[in-house]
Enzyme design. Structure first.
Site, PDB file in Angstrom:
ATOM      1  N   LYS A  43       0.807  -1.219   0.000  1.00  0.00           N
ATOM      2  CA  LYS A  43       0.000   0.000   0.000  1.00  0.00           C
ATOM      3  C   LYS A  43       0.844   1.275   0.000  1.00  0.00           C
ATOM      4  O   LYS A  43       0.454   2.289  -0.572  1.00  0.00           O
ATOM      5  CB  LYS A  43      -0.933   0.017   1.214  1.00  0.00           C
ATOM      6  N   ASN A  88     -11.529  -8.374   3.046  1.00  0.00           N
ATOM      7  CA  ASN A  88     -10.881  -7.220   3.674  1.00  0.00           C
ATOM      8  C   ASN A  88     -11.852  -6.053   3.762  1.00  0.00           C
ATOM      9  O   ASN A  88     -12.691  -5.845   2.884  1.00  0.00           O
ATOM     10  CB  ASN A  88      -9.606  -6.838   2.920  1.00  0.00           C
ATOM     11  N   MET A  90     -10.352  -2.944   4.770  1.00  0.00           N
ATOM     12  CA  MET A  90      -9.236  -2.096   5.201  1.00  0.00           C
ATOM     13  C   MET A  90      -9.590  -0.612   5.207  1.00  0.00           C
ATOM     14  O   MET A  90      -9.284   0.110   6.149  1.00  0.00           O
ATOM     15  CB  MET A  90      -8.017  -2.342   4.309  1.00  0.00           C
ATOM     16  N   PHE A  92      -8.669   1.835   2.654  1.00  0.00           N
ATOM     17  CA  PHE A  92      -7.604   2.714   2.132  1.00  0.00           C
ATOM     18  C   PHE A  92      -6.660   3.201   3.238  1.00  0.00           C
ATOM     19  O   PHE A  92      -6.294   4.383   3.297  1.00  0.00           O
ATOM     20  CB  PHE A  92      -8.186   3.925   1.393  1.00  0.00           C
ATOM     21  N   ASN A 117      -1.993   3.142  -7.661  1.00  0.00           N
ATOM     22  CA  ASN A 117      -3.445   3.095  -7.540  1.00  0.00           C
ATOM     23  C   ASN A 117      -3.909   4.258  -6.663  1.00  0.00           C
ATOM     24  O   ASN A 117      -3.438   4.418  -5.536  1.00  0.00           O
ATOM     25  CB  ASN A 117      -3.833   1.744  -6.925  1.00  0.00           C
ATOM     26  N   ASN A 150      -9.185   4.438  -8.684  1.00  0.00           N
ATOM     27  CA  ASN A 150      -9.904   3.414  -7.937  1.00  0.00           C
ATOM     28  C   ASN A 150     -11.149   4.035  -7.311  1.00  0.00           C
ATOM     29  O   ASN A 150     -11.056   4.774  -6.328  1.00  0.00           O
ATOM     30  CB  ASN A 150      -8.996   2.809  -6.859  1.00  0.00           C
ATOM     31  N   SER A 153     -13.605   0.213  -4.763  1.00  0.00           N
ATOM     32  CA  SER A 153     -13.457  -0.483  -3.490  1.00  0.00           C
ATOM     33  C   SER A 153     -14.766  -0.399  -2.701  1.00  0.00           C
ATOM     34  O   SER A 153     -15.390   0.665  -2.657  1.00  0.00           O
ATOM     35  CB  SER A 153     -12.327   0.139  -2.663  1.00  0.00           C
ATOM     36  N   ASN A 155     -14.988  -0.523   0.495  1.00  0.00           N
ATOM     37  CA  ASN A 155     -14.666  -0.257   1.904  1.00  0.00           C
ATOM     38  C   ASN A 155     -14.573   1.219   2.282  1.00  0.00           C
ATOM     39  O   ASN A 155     -14.225   1.541   3.407  1.00  0.00           O
ATOM     40  CB  ASN A 155     -13.355  -0.966   2.266  1.00  0.00           C
ATOM     41  N   THR A 156     -14.845   2.106   1.339  1.00  0.00           N
ATOM     42  CA  THR A 156     -14.952   3.541   1.644  1.00  0.00           C
ATOM     43  C   THR A 156     -16.397   3.943   1.374  1.00  0.00           C
ATOM     44  O   THR A 156     -16.871   3.797   0.246  1.00  0.00           O
ATOM     45  CB  THR A 156     -13.998   4.372   0.777  1.00  0.00           C
ATOM     46  N   LYS A 189     -10.448   1.293 -12.464  1.00  0.00           N
ATOM     47  CA  LYS A 189     -10.696  -0.055 -11.955  1.00  0.00           C
ATOM     48  C   LYS A 189     -12.177  -0.214 -11.632  1.00  0.00           C
ATOM     49  O   LYS A 189     -12.752   0.624 -10.926  1.00  0.00           O
ATOM     50  CB  LYS A 189      -9.843  -0.306 -10.702  1.00  0.00           C
ATOM     51  N   ASN A 218     -12.167  -5.281  -9.126  1.00  0.00           N
ATOM     52  CA  ASN A 218     -11.894  -5.128  -7.699  1.00  0.00           C
ATOM     53  C   ASN A 218     -12.552  -6.293  -6.942  1.00  0.00           C
ATOM     54  O   ASN A 218     -12.994  -7.264  -7.545  1.00  0.00           O
ATOM     55  CB  ASN A 218     -12.433  -3.778  -7.218  1.00  0.00           C
ATOM     56  N   TYR A 284      -3.160 -11.417  -6.596  1.00  0.00           N
ATOM     57  CA  TYR A 284      -3.029 -10.894  -5.224  1.00  0.00           C
ATOM     58  C   TYR A 284      -3.245 -12.027  -4.221  1.00  0.00           C
ATOM     59  O   TYR A 284      -2.301 -12.506  -3.602  1.00  0.00           O
ATOM     60  CB  TYR A 284      -4.027  -9.750  -4.986  1.00  0.00           C
TER      61      TYR A 284
END
Length: 321
Positions: A43, A88, A90, A92, A117, A150, A153, A155-156, A189, A218, A284
């Protein structure tokens, strides 16, 4: 974190594991291998010295945001070894653009292609997201080989709302001004959870703003597992559907590159993507579970295929298969 710190410490002493140059050409760049590392592992661009010594053709670091942010509360990473998958949430987590840029500039890339990214800070409202992406493009473009927007995701909060036509248009417009000043290949992405009409809208905008291409995909949301994004084998079928849909949509636009990512865990999976019209691939979760040996397996099998089809470069190989 322990793994990344270990990679960081031994990076300068790691032996070079890249034994073959497969001569892969894509969007004006030369890659030693079509297999790259997806964003999310390194990251903060801390482990490039180590990772670029492995048999990856390219490394994508990030996701990086303008300001440092801690990410979501822990626990936020979950393993499912029985299905070789991860979840995950996470959010960011990263050291911010200043530190990541320093890490990137001071790294030894061993002549490998490096992508960055880009994401928006959690506290940046969606109406101002384009400012984050334009700022990050301007900062990182002179110091990497390609960049990725990006907005996919899970997760935001609200981030995937930017995958709408209006959200993407605003971001592409803002970054297009920066691209005129300093050009770098630019990708967007996408999510594996997008409907066909949403994907068509992305393709249309990519063509309109002359982006380099699309990265698909993603992580996916599977509510039965809990909050966050699922990666690994459990993602493969969803991601494959999106990749094949996009490859079909892009048949008339060969100048637009599609980088495949999401659930690849075997050479056979990847070869099928190549047969369908893809070229560059990222891994990944399979790298997490199988380690660097997976790269040696890919390299050995691809080398055997080169001999089987009597070719010396990757473009010839794609035509042969």
């Amino acid at each position: 974190e322990l793994t990344i710190q270990s990679m960081k410490k031994i990076g300068d002493f790691a032996p070079d594991r890249q034994t073959i140059d497969f001569k892969v050409n894509a969007f004006g760049l030369s890659f030693k291998s079509p297999i790259g590392l997806a964003a999310g592992l390194d990251k903060n661009a801390e482990a490039i010295n180590f990772l670029s010594n492995l048999s990856f053709g390219f490394i994508e670091v990030g996701t990086v945001t303008v300001k440092a942010q801690p990410g979501n509360d822990r626990p936020r990473l979950f393993r499912y070894p029985e299905i070789e998958s991860l979840r995950n949430r996470m959010g960011f987590n990263n050291q911010g653009s200043d530190q990541v840029l320093r890490n990137l500039i001071n790294s030894d890339r061993h002549q490998k292609i490096i992508g960055v990214n880009l994401g928006k800070n959690k506290m940046t409202p969606n109406e101002d997201a384009h400012k984050d992406y334009a700022f990050l493009y301007q900062r990182f473009a002179p110091h990497c080989d390609y960049l990725v927007i990006n907005v996919s995701s899970p997760n935001t909060p609200g981030l995937r709302d930017l995958l709408s036509e209006n959200g993407l248009r605003e971001i592409f417009e803002a970054t297009s001004a920066q691209r005129k000043e300093f050009y770098r290949p630019l990708f967007v992405k996408v999510s594996p959870d997008m409907a066909d009409d949403q994907l068509r809208s992305v393709v249309s905008l990519v063509k309109e703003y002359k982006l380099t291409g699309i990265i698909a995909t993603n992580t996916t949301i599977i509510k039965d597992y809990g909050e966050g994004g699922m990666s690994g084998k459990v993602l493969f079928d969803k991601a494959k559907r999106v990749r094949e849909f996009l490859l079909n949509e892009l048949k008339s636009s060969p100048e637009i590159e599609l980088i495949g990512v999401g659930g690849f865990s075997s050479f056979e999976d990847i070869k099928d993507f190549w047969i369908k019209g893809g070229k560059l691939v990222q891994i990944y979760t399979s790298f997490i579970y199988q380690g660097p040996l997976i790269l040696e397996e890919f390299e050995t099998k691809l080398q055997a295929d080169f001999k089987r089809y009597q070719v010396n470069d990757f473009d010839s190989y794609l035509k042969a298969i």
